[in-house]
Design an enzyme around this catalytic site. Sequence first.
Site, PDB file in Angstrom:
ATOM      1  N   GLU A  15       0.831  -1.210   0.000  1.00  0.00           N
ATOM      2  CA  GLU A  15       0.000   0.000   0.000  1.00  0.00           C
ATOM      3  C   GLU A  15       0.861   1.253   0.000  1.00  0.00           C
ATOM      4  OE1 GLU A  15      -2.744   1.382  -0.146  1.00  0.00           O
ATOM      5  OE2 GLU A  15      -4.342  -0.094   0.114  1.00  0.00           O
ATOM      6  N   ASP A 193      -9.834   1.947  -4.324  1.00  0.00           N
ATOM      7  CA  ASP A 193      -8.856   1.918  -3.234  1.00  0.00           C
ATOM      8  C   ASP A 193      -8.015   3.201  -3.322  1.00  0.00           C
ATOM      9  OD1 ASP A 193      -7.075   1.127  -1.242  1.00  0.00           O
ATOM     10  OD2 ASP A 193      -7.243  -0.973  -1.756  1.00  0.00           O
TER      11      ASP A 193
HETATM   12 CA    CA Z   1      -5.897   1.282   0.590  1.00  0.00          CA
END
Ligand code: CA
Length: 286
Positions: A15, A193
């Site tokens: 991430e 996301d």
């Molecule tokens: Ca994320």
Amino acid sequence: MIVDVVLAAGARLGEGPLWDPRAAALRWVDIEPGLVHRFDPESSEDTSFEAGEPVGAVAVRRDGGLVLATASGISTCAEDGSGLTRLHEVSTDPPGGRFNDGKADPWGRFWAGTMHEGKGRAGAFYRLDPDGSLHEMLTDVSVSNGLGWSPDGRTMYYTDTPTGGVDAFDHDPETGTISRRRRLFDVERGWPDGLTVDVEGNLWVALWDGWAVRRYMPDGRLVDTVELPAQRITSCAFGGTDLSTLYLTSARTGLSADELDRQPHAGSLFALDAQVSGQAPGEWAG
Ligand code: CA
């Protein structure tokens, strides 16, 4: 567009990619094991340090070192993770959640939000100012995720993933206030996301369970879908010396052995030539 696997990282939950111009490296995190990575595209060398707890986001400090948004709050540390210093304890309501995505803006503020695996709307979204004060900007957040700003700084984009789309706010770069929340678009393929905004103002949105990254115009119209060889694309950021490479992180977490067999690149770091440049990455000015 041609997609390269630049690092077979095998990340559980890769991430938070962030280009650090001074280090000429991509910083990124593996949230679940709490690893803060530094990837050098010239040498393909990747190093990491342990934050000691899950870490959702990393940002660069203007005066050197890093700021981390972790399971239990916001801290600063040196580039190698030493000298970890807590700025703010933060918990979800109820407790048990953690910080997720976060990013420094071009005006020296750091923004990050929280999530709770077991409970919706238990999180919040925060702004850390250069003076070190922490401001709760949104409540009732489920999974705080991608954020970015229009090139003129007048619009902030924000994703609370279970809502299925990306919202826009009016944003005042002078004060960091946000207002007039509205839905900009629904992604309708997997879940939105992390995201980043290029110099032309287009939004690049990583699709969790969507096998792709998508580019949208500032008015919300879909322009492109770039297919990727992993199901869970988590976030993206422009990097490289001319900021024209789009780096993407991905995840292995939650996938069955069969699914992982079918996607050996899950958890890798990907790159593609986006044929457009990103905006200069922000730094926390505290
Ligand atoms: Ca994320």
